[in-house]
Design a protein around this motif. Structure first.
Motif, PDB file in Angstrom:
ATOM      1  N   VAL A  16       0.844  -1.207   0.000  1.00 40.02           N
ATOM      2  CA  VAL A  16       0.000   0.000   0.000  1.00 40.02           C
ATOM      3  C   VAL A  16       0.874   1.251   0.000  1.00 40.02           C
ATOM      4  CG1 VAL A  16      -1.653   1.337   1.381  1.00 40.02           C
ATOM      5  CG2 VAL A  16      -2.017  -1.112   1.035  1.00 40.02           C
ATOM      6  N   VAL A  17       1.901   1.261   0.831  1.00 42.10           N
ATOM      7  CA  VAL A  17       2.803   2.418   0.911  1.00 42.10           C
ATOM      8  C   VAL A  17       3.534   2.622  -0.426  1.00 42.10           C
ATOM      9  CG1 VAL A  17       4.883   3.318   2.033  1.00 42.10           C
ATOM     10  CG2 VAL A  17       3.083   2.261   3.405  1.00 42.10           C
ATOM     11  N   VAL A  41       1.127   3.992  -3.073  1.00 40.04           N
ATOM     12  CA  VAL A  41       0.822   5.422  -2.865  1.00 40.04           C
ATOM     13  C   VAL A  41       1.964   6.266  -3.425  1.00 40.04           C
ATOM     14  CG1 VAL A  41       0.561   7.225  -1.109  1.00 40.04           C
ATOM     15  CG2 VAL A  41      -0.770   5.124  -0.944  1.00 40.04           C
ATOM     16  N   GLY A  57       1.902   5.969  -7.231  1.00 41.26           N
ATOM     17  CA  GLY A  57       0.756   6.726  -7.737  1.00 41.26           C
ATOM     18  C   GLY A  57       1.002   8.223  -7.712  1.00 41.26           C
ATOM     19  N   TYR A  58       1.652   8.684  -6.656  1.00 36.59           N
ATOM     20  CA  TYR A  58       1.978  10.107  -6.568  1.00 36.59           C
ATOM     21  C   TYR A  58       2.933  10.517  -7.689  1.00 36.59           C
ATOM     22  CZ  TYR A  58       4.050  14.452  -4.993  1.00 36.59           C
ATOM     23  OH  TYR A  58       4.503  15.741  -4.951  1.00 36.59           O
ATOM     24  N   LEU A 115      -3.593  -0.619  -5.832  1.00 32.47           N
ATOM     25  CA  LEU A 115      -3.747  -0.024  -4.510  1.00 32.47           C
ATOM     26  C   LEU A 115      -5.100  -0.409  -3.913  1.00 32.47           C
ATOM     27  CD1 LEU A 115      -2.827   1.854  -2.208  1.00 32.47           C
ATOM     28  CD2 LEU A 115      -3.773   3.754  -3.526  1.00 32.47           C
TER      29      LEU A 115
END
Length: 103
Positions: free
Chosen positions: A16-17, A20, A23-24, A49
């Motif tokens: 998940v981290v 993220v 994705g950023y 995600l």
């Protein structure tokens, strides 16, 4: 708690981290370049995600399924070993993807 169970949960949280972060980066690149390639990577990160966040929710929070996942007698160890292998392989792949994205 078994090592297999802990490894699967930690790998999923790490996924998940990593997603993220990816994705950023890909979202920022899409806003800059408006490329279909970066849009595809962003959509990929969003779906993966969503999948990992849902699995983490099932592992830790869901009132019905989290109790099931925490009881080793209800889930055969082969399931945990397979989950752990899948989650760690995904973590390795995402880590490599983040490394080449930042390079």
């Amino acid at each position: 708690m078994s090592l297999w169970i802990a490894a699967a949960k930690i790998a999923t949280a790490l996924n998940v981290v990593l997603l993220v972060g990816l994705g950023y980066i890909w979202g920022r690149n899409y806003l800059t370049f408006k490329s279909k390639h970066t849009l595809g990577l962003l959509v990929f990160a969003a779906f993966l995600l969503l999948e990992n966040a849902l699995v983490l929710y099932y592992y830790l929070i869901d009132p019905d399924l989290s109790a099931w996942w925490h009881n080793e007698s209800l889930v055969p160890m082969i399931v945990w070993q397979t989950q752990m292998a899948i989650n760690i392989a995904q973590t390795a792949g995402l880590s490599f993807l983040l490394w080449i994205t930042l390079d």
